[in-house]
Motif scaffolding. Structure first.
Motif, PDB file in Angstrom:
ATOM      1  N   GLU A 130      24.871  -5.935  27.213  1.00 29.03           N
ATOM      2  CA  GLU A 130      23.545  -6.525  27.080  1.00 29.03           C
ATOM      3  C   GLU A 130      22.922  -6.705  28.464  1.00 29.03           C
ATOM      4  O   GLU A 130      23.510  -7.357  29.333  1.00 29.03           O
ATOM      5  CB  GLU A 130      23.633  -7.875  26.365  1.00 29.03           C
ATOM      6  CG  GLU A 130      23.973  -7.760  24.893  1.00 29.03           C
ATOM      7  CD  GLU A 130      23.808  -9.084  24.159  1.00 29.03           C
ATOM      8  OE1 GLU A 130      23.141  -9.984  24.719  1.00 29.03           O
ATOM      9  OE2 GLU A 130      24.352  -9.208  23.055  1.00 29.03           O
ATOM     10  N   ASP A 173      20.489  -8.512  29.687  1.00 29.30           N
ATOM     11  CA  ASP A 173      20.072  -9.843  30.153  1.00 29.30           C
ATOM     12  C   ASP A 173      21.238 -10.809  30.350  1.00 29.30           C
ATOM     13  O   ASP A 173      21.040 -11.919  30.870  1.00 29.30           O
ATOM     14  CB  ASP A 173      19.080 -10.457  29.151  1.00 29.30           C
ATOM     15  CG  ASP A 173      17.809  -9.625  29.006  1.00 29.30           C
ATOM     16  OD1 ASP A 173      17.470  -8.952  29.998  1.00 29.30           O
ATOM     17  OD2 ASP A 173      17.202  -9.659  27.928  1.00 29.30           O
ATOM     18  N   ALA A 182      22.191 -12.148  34.082  1.00 29.23           N
ATOM     19  CA  ALA A 182      21.282 -13.155  34.636  1.00 29.23           C
ATOM     20  C   ALA A 182      21.494 -14.513  33.976  1.00 29.23           C
ATOM     21  O   ALA A 182      21.481 -15.556  34.654  1.00 29.23           O
ATOM     22  CB  ALA A 182      19.836 -12.703  34.452  1.00 29.23           C
ATOM     23  N   LEU A 183      21.710 -14.498  32.656  1.00 31.13           N
ATOM     24  CA  LEU A 183      21.935 -15.757  31.940  1.00 31.13           C
ATOM     25  C   LEU A 183      23.214 -16.445  32.417  1.00 31.13           C
ATOM     26  O   LEU A 183      23.251 -17.664  32.629  1.00 31.13           O
ATOM     27  CB  LEU A 183      22.015 -15.490  30.429  1.00 31.13           C
ATOM     28  CG  LEU A 183      20.700 -15.171  29.719  1.00 31.13           C
ATOM     29  CD1 LEU A 183      20.950 -14.727  28.284  1.00 31.13           C
ATOM     30  CD2 LEU A 183      19.778 -16.388  29.752  1.00 31.13           C
TER      31      LEU A 183
END
Length: 416
Positions: free
Chosen positions: A11, A13, A16-17
């Protein structure tokens, strides 16, 4: 300690999460994070970063999925603690992952509080495993070092460093052997130091290896004399059987050793062995600065005197009735009731025999002659005379014949 975690997920994103969620732990040096987008990239990253502590991996990824990655991780010599992440509806894959060795699992969408708690739990598990491995390696190094100087059982207990694990002074039922060499004092006075050093090192080394092979404990080595314990410090219910088997093996090795050195021009004497079983005070008597695991008591003194009795009897091995009766399938012949120094009561002694010699006709002939002597039968003297006539190399039969010729009766005898 900084824990290094490898996150494996395709994934875009997620990285960054995760970095945002754990920014404080990263800033404080508690965590270091690495990211990979599939199983193959994860394996490459692990090659470059072998210090990774744990892996958090999705299941559904291109090229190599999480279950295949988990299988590869479990094949490695140092297995990585792995947390598997998958959708809640994919419980069959989660069960497969747990069966294949995953440490824990999380469901998507990820609850970051749950992730935080799971990571903390996994890190504690990793630290515990590291501490166990560290202690194991230290114990193995200590055992290897101590085994150069102590019997294997003592070395194991010392390396483990467990208090009250049998090293403290206590009363125990033991079987003990004493060995000694005839004429060793004269050899010391006449042999060159280099020859004597080589000879004694080879002899003591060979004898102790045999003791260790029978799982005995070498309690003392004083010059050519060796004291051995069975059933100490660890429990050995068959200690009498072990003592007899060890005595036979020591006797055979010592005879071969003597013959080899005789061929080199060194007259090495016979090894005599005495064995007794009973209670003894056993433990470390070395105080705070020295280690001296040994045994004291009447049982120990009696074994030493049985060793010395061989000199008078002409035997090489002499054991007490407590050893003979305690040993399984004991093969031997009675020596007599010995009045040993320091004992008020006679002690029945036996000469253990190898099975082939025990089954030989001469042993049955000896038993008949001994029974006559024990009963006070006058026919004992001609019976022993006949035995010596046929077997002049039987010193015990010759010993009894000499006693009878000098007017002795019965099987009780005083040995100086």
């Amino acid at each position: 300690m900084t824990a290094t975690i490898l996150f494996v997920d395709d994934e875009p994103d997620l990285e960054a999460l995760i970095l945002q969620k754990f920014r404080r732990q990263i800033r404080d040096g508690q965590l270091a994070l690495i990211f990979a987008r599939d199983g193959l990239e994860a394996l490459e990253s692990l090659e470059q970063n072998p210090h990774v502590d744990m892996v958090v991996s999705d299941i559904n990824m291109p090229r190599m999925d999480g279950l295949s990655l988990l299988a590869k991780l479990q094949e490695a010599e140092e297995k990585k603690s792995t947390i598997i992440v998958s959708a809640y509806g994919d419980m069959s894959n989660i069960r497969t992952a747990m069966n294949r060795g995953a440490f824990d699992f999380l469901t998507k969408p990820i609850d970051f509080a749950d992730l935080d708690a799971t990571i903390e739990k996994t890190i504690r598990h990793v630290e515990m495993l590291r501490e166990v491995r560290r202690r194991q390696m230290e114990a193995e190094r200590a055992h290897a070092s101590l085994s150069r100087f102590f019997s294997p059982e003592i070395a194991r207990r010392l390396a483990a460093d467990v208090e009250g694990d049998g090293m403290e002074v206590q009363w125990r039922d033991v079987a003990t052997l004493f060995t000694d060499i005839t004429g060793f004092t004269s050899l010391v006075e006449t042999a060159p130091p280099q020859t004597l050093g080589e000879l004694l090192n080879e002899y003591v080394g060979g004898m102790t290896e045999i003791v260790f092979a029978h799982e005995g404990t070498v309690a003392k080595i004083i010059g050519d004399a060796i004291q051995v314990l069975f059933n100490a410090p660890g429990d050995q219910p068959d200690y009498a059987t072990r003592a007899v088997a060890c005595a036979h093996a020591l006797d055979a090795w010592a005879q071969d050793f003597s013959a080899r050195w005789k061929a080199r021009g060194v007259n090495f004497g016979a090894t005599r062995i005495g064995a007794h079983a009973g209670p003894a005070l056993v433990g470390n008597f070395g105080g705070n600065r020295f280690f001296d695991y040994t045994a004291y008591g009447d049982t120990i003194n009696t074994a030493a005197r049985l060793e010395a009795a061989n000199k008078h009897l002409g035997t090489r091995i002499c054991v007490s009735a407590s050893v003979a009766e305690g040993a399984e399938n004991f093969h031997g012949r009675p020596v007599g009731d010995l009045m040993l120094r320091g004992r008020s009561e006679p002690l029945r002694a036996f000469e253990p025999l190898p099975q082939a010699k025990f089954e030989a006709p001469a042993t049955a002939q000896y038993a008949e002659a001994f029974a006559k002597m024990e009963a006070g039968d006058a026919a004992a003297m001609p019976a022993f005379a006949a035995l010596v006539g046929m077997h002049a190399d039987d010193p015990l039969a010759g010993f009894h014949l000499k006693r009878l010729l000098n007017g002795a009766k019965g099987a009780r005898m005083q040995l100086e």
